[in-house]
Design an enzyme around this catalytic site. Structure first.
Site, mmCIF file in Angstrom:
data_model
loop_
_atom_site.group_PDB
_atom_site.id
_atom_site.type_symbol
_atom_site.label_atom_id
_atom_site.label_comp_id
_atom_site.label_asym_id
_atom_site.label_seq_id
_atom_site.Cartn_x
_atom_site.Cartn_y
_atom_site.Cartn_z
ATOM 1 N N ASP A 2 0.809 -1.217 0.000
ATOM 2 C CA ASP A 2 0.000 0.000 0.000
ATOM 3 C C ASP A 2 0.846 1.274 0.000
ATOM 4 O O ASP A 2 1.886 1.336 0.654
ATOM 5 C CB ASP A 2 -0.892 -0.028 1.253
ATOM 6 N N ASN A 50 -10.754 -3.776 -5.626
ATOM 7 C CA ASN A 50 -10.013 -2.880 -6.532
ATOM 8 C C ASN A 50 -10.701 -2.719 -7.900
ATOM 9 O O ASN A 50 -10.338 -1.839 -8.678
ATOM 10 C CB ASN A 50 -8.562 -3.340 -6.728
HETATM 11 C C1 FPP Z 1 -2.313 -0.164 -3.004
HETATM 12 O O1 FPP Z 1 -1.777 1.155 -3.081
HETATM 13 C C2 FPP Z 1 -1.711 -0.983 -4.033
HETATM 14 C C3 FPP Z 1 -2.394 -1.650 -4.980
HETATM 15 C C4 FPP Z 1 -3.863 -1.612 -5.096
HETATM 16 C C5 FPP Z 1 -1.685 -2.440 -6.001
HETATM 17 C C6 FPP Z 1 -0.413 -3.125 -5.586
HETATM 18 C C7 FPP Z 1 0.177 -3.734 -6.767
HETATM 19 C C8 FPP Z 1 1.486 -3.702 -7.146
HETATM 20 C C9 FPP Z 1 2.565 -3.151 -6.327
HETATM 21 C C10 FPP Z 1 1.882 -4.270 -8.440
HETATM 22 C C11 FPP Z 1 1.022 -5.422 -8.879
HETATM 23 C C12 FPP Z 1 1.817 -6.432 -9.476
HETATM 24 C C13 FPP Z 1 2.119 -7.661 -9.025
HETATM 25 C C14 FPP Z 1 3.282 -8.337 -9.595
HETATM 26 C C15 FPP Z 1 1.366 -8.365 -7.982
HETATM 27 P P1 FPP Z 1 -2.730 2.334 -3.462
HETATM 28 O O2 FPP Z 1 -2.866 2.418 -4.926
HETATM 29 O O3 FPP Z 1 -4.021 2.172 -2.729
HETATM 30 O O4 FPP Z 1 -1.944 3.577 -2.954
HETATM 31 P P2 FPP Z 1 -2.529 4.780 -2.098
HETATM 32 O O5 FPP Z 1 -3.098 4.154 -0.856
HETATM 33 O O6 FPP Z 1 -1.337 5.624 -1.834
HETATM 34 O O7 FPP Z 1 -3.554 5.454 -2.942
#
Ligand code: FPP
Length: 225
Positions: A2, A50
């Site tokens: 996250d 998501n």
């Molecule tokens: C949450 O941060 C993260 C995600 C929803 C996606 C995580 C995915 C990856 C790091 C790459 C995916 C690839 C693989 C290989 C599994 P956020 O977007 O909610 O960030 P924020 O809380 O700062 O808005």
């Protein structure tokens, strides 16, 4: 994993840039976890919630899974990493299903390190799917209701081959579970780290493990008196 969006925003870049950097953090963390003697690492890559994000971001996340597996699978397989993907597979694009199946098949005999990627995963969804399968077993006369124990229930979960997690790390300063491993986290130690996922590295992992070792685990019993 996250904090990718905020990490990107701090740099005036799109959220997808943060996710791409998140994959670099994943690479570092898999490496670091192996170095630190960890045998099981499960990361949350895409949740059943998501799907509420804009299509462009969803597509980018699926592309990153494609990219990660196509770039890293051979290396992971060579290095003794067993890859598993947990989550709902129904409804995933056929090429993603193929990638997931290939990653699992190619690493099936590896035992040095277990990397599990939760993708299209939700803890509630996982429990509901398990309950549905158990109901089918009962309806088919193959399972008696009195035999549905905690252990038996666990064997219907996506994580049936994995031990219960000892440590659950939530990055980016958030302090909630967000539907991750609801059943499995029963006695996990929670560490909340302020580090945004793209900045996560061996030092951050070591700090979380050090915090874990300061905890006294009682599993519902009483501690040493
Ligand atoms: C949450 O941060 C993260 C995600 C929803 C996606 C995580 C995915 C990856 C790091 C790459 C995916 C690839 C693989 C290989 C599994 P956020 O977007 O909610 O960030 P924020 O809380 O700062 O808005």
């Amino acid at each position: 994993m996250d904090g990718n969006g905020r990490w990107a925003k701090q740099r005036g870049r799109p959220r997808t840039f943060g996710h791409a950097e998140g994959v670099e953090a994943l690479r570092r963390t898999v490496e670091a976890a192996g170095d630190l003697g960890i045998e099981y690492l499960t990361v949350f890559g895409f949740s059943t919630e998501n799907w509420r994000r804009p299509a462009e971001e969803i597509n980018a996340l699926f592309d990153l899974l494609r990219l990660y597996v196509s770039r890293d699978l051979d290396k992971l397989a060579r290095e003794g990493v067993r890859v598993r993907i947990i989550g709902e597979r129904v409804g995933l694009q056929s090429d993603i299903l193929r990638i997931v199946e290939e990653a699992e098949a190619k690493t099936r005999h590896n035992t040095r390190f277990n990397l599990t990627i939760a993708f299209n995963y939700g803890g509630q969804d996982e429990i509901a799917r398990a309950a549905r399968r158990i109901a089918e077993e009962v309806a088919g006369g193959r399972l008696a209701p009195q035999d549905i124990t905690v252990e038996r229930f666990g064997s219907f979960l996506d994580t049936c081959e994995l031990p219960m997690p000892d440590l659950l790390i939530r990055t980016s300063g958030e302090a909630r579970l967000s539907n991750f491993m609801l059943w499995q986290a029963a006695y996990a130690e929670f560490v909340f780290s302020d580090v945004l996922w793209p900045d996560f590295d061996k030092d951050a992992l070591s700090a979380s493990i050090a915090e874990f070792h300061r905890r006294e685990r009682r599993f519902g019993g009483h501690g040493a008196e």
